[in-house]
Design an enzyme around this catalytic site. Structure first.
Site, PDB file in Angstrom:
ATOM      1  N   GLU A  75      12.302  -9.442 -12.301  1.00 50.31           N
ATOM      2  CA  GLU A  75      11.333  -9.313 -11.465  1.00 50.31           C
ATOM      3  C   GLU A  75      10.686  -7.477 -11.918  1.00 50.31           C
ATOM      4  OE1 GLU A  75       9.813 -11.285  -7.754  1.00 50.31           O
ATOM      5  OE2 GLU A  75      10.507  -9.365  -7.325  1.00 50.31           O
ATOM      6  N   THR A 118       4.778  -4.857   3.168  1.00 50.08           N
ATOM      7  CA  THR A 118       6.377  -4.345   3.436  1.00 50.08           C
ATOM      8  C   THR A 118       5.975  -4.003   5.365  1.00 50.08           C
ATOM      9  OG1 THR A 118       6.004  -1.866   2.334  1.00 50.08           O
ATOM     10  CG2 THR A 118       7.249  -1.373   3.903  1.00 50.08           C
TER      11      THR A 118
HETATM   12  N1  LIG Z   1       6.657  -9.542   2.624  1.00 53.41           N
HETATM   13  C1  LIG Z   1       5.986 -10.583   1.519  1.00 53.41           C
HETATM   14  N2  LIG Z   1       6.493 -10.863   0.070  1.00 53.41           N
HETATM   15  C2  LIG Z   1       6.566 -12.251  -0.686  1.00 53.41           C
HETATM   16  C3  LIG Z   1       5.674 -12.969  -0.169  1.00 53.41           C
HETATM   17  N3  LIG Z   1       6.131 -13.896  -0.777  1.00 53.41           N
HETATM   18  C4  LIG Z   1       6.931 -13.354  -2.096  1.00 53.41           C
HETATM   19  N4  LIG Z   1       7.328 -11.974  -1.951  1.00 53.41           N
HETATM   20  C5  LIG Z   1       7.984 -11.537  -2.302  1.00 53.41           C
HETATM   21  O1  LIG Z   1       7.839 -11.449  -3.950  1.00 53.41           O
HETATM   22  C6  LIG Z   1       9.034 -12.219  -4.474  1.00 53.41           C
HETATM   23  C7  LIG Z   1       8.730 -13.563  -5.113  1.00 53.41           C
HETATM   24  O2  LIG Z   1       7.537 -14.409  -4.513  1.00 53.41           O
HETATM   25  P1  LIG Z   1       8.080 -15.577  -5.670  1.00 53.41           P
HETATM   26  O3  LIG Z   1       7.448 -15.441  -7.011  1.00 53.41           O
HETATM   27  O4  LIG Z   1       6.448 -16.535  -4.902  1.00 53.41           O
HETATM   28  O5  LIG Z   1       8.843 -16.380  -5.590  1.00 53.41           O
HETATM   29  P2  LIG Z   1       9.749 -16.795  -4.337  1.00 53.41           P
HETATM   30  O6  LIG Z   1       9.964 -16.518  -3.348  1.00 53.41           O
HETATM   31  O7  LIG Z   1      10.534 -17.858  -5.678  1.00 53.41           O
HETATM   32  O8  LIG Z   1       8.234 -18.005  -4.430  1.00 53.41           O
HETATM   33  P3  LIG Z   1       8.319 -19.778  -4.874  1.00 53.41           P
HETATM   34  O9  LIG Z   1       8.762 -20.062  -5.487  1.00 53.41           O
HETATM   35  O10 LIG Z   1       6.537 -19.610  -4.092  1.00 53.41           O
HETATM   36  O11 LIG Z   1       8.919 -20.150  -2.715  1.00 53.41           O
HETATM   37  C8  LIG Z   1      10.147 -12.378  -2.896  1.00 53.41           C
HETATM   38  O12 LIG Z   1      11.111 -12.373  -3.398  1.00 53.41           O
HETATM   39  C9  LIG Z   1       9.410 -10.952  -2.551  1.00 53.41           C
HETATM   40  O13 LIG Z   1       9.851  -9.543  -2.468  1.00 53.41           O
HETATM   41  C10 LIG Z   1       5.144 -12.989   0.972  1.00 53.41           C
HETATM   42  O14 LIG Z   1       5.381 -13.944   1.674  1.00 53.41           O
HETATM   43  N5  LIG Z   1       5.750 -11.908   2.014  1.00 53.41           N
HETATM   44  N1  LIG Z   2      10.768  -6.533  -7.417  1.00 52.10           N
HETATM   45  C1  LIG Z   2      11.314  -5.950  -6.670  1.00 52.10           C
HETATM   46  N2  LIG Z   2      11.381  -4.260  -6.664  1.00 52.10           N
HETATM   47  C2  LIG Z   2      11.519  -3.298  -5.771  1.00 52.10           C
HETATM   48  N3  LIG Z   2      12.498  -3.799  -4.420  1.00 52.10           N
HETATM   49  C3  LIG Z   2      12.165  -4.973  -4.344  1.00 52.10           C
HETATM   50  C4  LIG Z   2      11.915  -6.159  -5.091  1.00 52.10           C
HETATM   51  N4  LIG Z   2      11.765  -6.984  -4.595  1.00 52.10           N
HETATM   52  C5  LIG Z   2      12.259  -6.889  -3.360  1.00 52.10           C
HETATM   53  N5  LIG Z   2      12.290  -5.723  -3.335  1.00 52.10           N
HETATM   54  C6  LIG Z   2      12.647  -4.559  -1.537  1.00 52.10           C
HETATM   55  O1  LIG Z   2      14.004  -4.938  -1.600  1.00 52.10           O
HETATM   56  C7  LIG Z   2      14.752  -5.327  -0.152  1.00 52.10           C
HETATM   57  C8  LIG Z   2      15.198  -7.192  -0.405  1.00 52.10           C
HETATM   58  O2  LIG Z   2      14.306  -8.215  -0.586  1.00 52.10           O
HETATM   59  P1  LIG Z   2      15.823  -9.065  -0.622  1.00 52.10           P
HETATM   60  O3  LIG Z   2      15.093  -9.356  -2.408  1.00 52.10           O
HETATM   61  O4  LIG Z   2      16.762  -9.635  -0.191  1.00 52.10           O
HETATM   62  O5  LIG Z   2      14.423  -9.913  -0.208  1.00 52.10           O
HETATM   63  P2  LIG Z   2      13.057 -10.079  -0.616  1.00 52.10           P
HETATM   64  O6  LIG Z   2      11.956 -10.077  -1.975  1.00 52.10           O
HETATM   65  O7  LIG Z   2      11.994 -11.114   0.274  1.00 52.10           O
HETATM   66  O8  LIG Z   2      12.803 -11.962  -1.660  1.00 52.10           O
HETATM   67  P3  LIG Z   2      13.876 -13.405  -1.290  1.00 52.10           P
HETATM   68  O9  LIG Z   2      12.487 -13.891  -0.507  1.00 52.10           O
HETATM   69  O10 LIG Z   2      12.966 -13.792  -2.488  1.00 52.10           O
HETATM   70  O11 LIG Z   2      14.910 -13.546  -1.237  1.00 52.10           O
HETATM   71  C9  LIG Z   2      13.196  -5.738  -0.053  1.00 52.10           C
HETATM   72  O12 LIG Z   2      13.191  -4.145   1.462  1.00 52.10           O
HETATM   73  C10 LIG Z   2      12.171  -5.789  -0.366  1.00 52.10           C
HETATM   74  O13 LIG Z   2      11.114  -5.699  -0.075  1.00 52.10           O
END
Ligand SMILES: Nc1nc2c(ncn2[C@@H]2O[C@H](COP(=O)(O)OP(=O)(O)OP(=O)(O)O)[C@@H](O)[C@H]2O)c(=O)[nH]1
Ligand SMILES: Nc1ncnc2c1ncn2[C@@H]1O[C@H](COP(=O)(O)OP(=O)(O)OP(=O)(O)O)[C@@H](O)[C@H]1O
Length: 267
Positions: free
Chosen positions: A139, A152
């Site tokens: 991603e 953040t």
């Molecule tokens: N801080 C924050 N990060 C988010 C939020 N939504 C998505 N992200 C970030 O984006 C990543 C992927 O999000 P999405 O592309 O929406 O994929 P997903 O988590 O499968 O989401 P849905 O399919 O919409 O449920 C997450 O792992 C987070 O890192 C949010 O509401 N707040």
């Molecule tokens: N694509 C990315 N590149 C760099 N850091 C990321 C990325 N996605 C998530 N992170 C960071 O990695 C840490 C762990 O996030 P983690 O993947 O467990 O949860 P998340 O991003 O909230 O996603 P999800 O809800 O999909 O599990 C967090 O500090 C997050 O901000």
């Protein structure tokens, strides 16, 4: 995946994250070297923790035997100063030959209900291992600095409240996200104004240089009176706006052409 060796499974993902970080950081350096401006401010990456992978697989209804279908085990995040820079980096990702875009999600124009804004790519990325080439999903998130700041804070509040942020805080977060989006818009507008001012300054400098070199030509050709007249008018035009200088430059160009046609100029 039961009993699977997670360390071995995650090795190529670690390699992918390291490689992608190097690649985007090199891109940053390369563009900065060429243009003295870079659309990439900084870049981070991480491999998802095992507990978080298992949780996400469950949410996405992906059985653990096919856990590689979880799209963000390898994750890269690219921060940009302005939204326009995000478009430029997005174009670059689409054009790259070492990764293939399999999905794009535009959370910039369509923000998530939480207020979250970013642009997401899922890419297929090949890593070279001792067992040959292995393609995996990664991603790539693109954000402005303001979007990253908001995400953040929101992420840490989610962590603090274990995903159950109180309604009142949630509403304030949505409002803060909107304020942050407006800030991005304001900064872009200021940037456009600075860019316009720079272009105007460059055009003015070039026009001044053109006029002075044409006046010099007249002096060399012995047309001292004409040169003195245009020198005087050049001084007057300088205190007016750029169009006065451009008109004067055109006029001198035509006079020179006319004189050359009449063979009045010998160099
Ligand atoms: N801080 C924050 N990060 C988010 C939020 N939504 C998505 N992200 C970030 O984006 C990543 C992927 O999000 P999405 O592309 O929406 O994929 P997903 O988590 O499968 O989401 P849905 O399919 O919409 O449920 C997450 O792992 C987070 O890192 C949010 O509401 N707040
Ligand atoms: N694509 C990315 N590149 C760099 N850091 C990321 C990325 N996605 C998530 N992170 C960071 O990695 C840490 C762990 O996030 P983690 O993947 O467990 O949860 P998340 O991003 O909230 O996603 P999800 O809800 O999909 O599990 C967090 O500090 C997050 O901000």
């Amino acid at each position: 995946m039961y009993g699977r060796d997670w360390d071995t499974f995650l090795l190529p993902y670690e390699q992918a994250v390291e490689e992608l970080k190097v690649k985007f950081r090199s891109l940053r350096t390369e563009i900065k070297h060429k243009e003295e401006y870079t659309p990439i401010e900084f870049c981070t990456g991480r491999v998802k923790k095992v507990s978080s992978i298992i949780e996400k697989a469950k949410i996405l209804s992906i059985p653990l035997e096919r856990v590689e279908e979880v799209p963000d085990i390898a994750g890269i995040r690219i921060m940009c100063q302005f939204q326009e820079d995000m478009h430029r980096v997005a174009e670059h990702i689409r054009a790259r030959k070492d990764m293939a875009v399999v999905e794009e999600r535009d959370y910039v124009t369509n923000r998530k209900p939480s207020g979250y804004r970013s642009y997401h790519f899922i890419v297929r990325y090949p890593v070279q291992t001792v067992h040959g080439e292995q393609e995996l999903l990664a991603e790539v998130q693109l954000r402005t600095l303001a979007m990253n700041f908001w995400a953040t804070i929101e992420h840490s509040l989610n962590y603090k409240y274990k995903g159950n942020i109180p309604e009142q805080v949630r509403e304030r977060l949505v409002r803060a996200a909107e304020a942050s989006y407006r800030l991005d818009g304001e900064m872009s507008a200021i940037r456009d104004e600075i860019k316009d001012a720079q272009i105007l300054f460059e055009t003015k400098s070039n026009t001044v240089a053109d006029i002075l070199s044409m006046i010099e030509k007249m002096i060399h050709a012995g047309h001292l009176e004409l040169a003195a007249e245009y020198h005087q008018r050049f001084h007057e035009a300088q205190s007016e706006d750029i169009s006065a200088l451009m008109l004067l430059s055109e006029e001198i160009k035509q006079v020179l052409q006319q004189q050359e046609q009449n063979n009045n100029f010998y160099y």
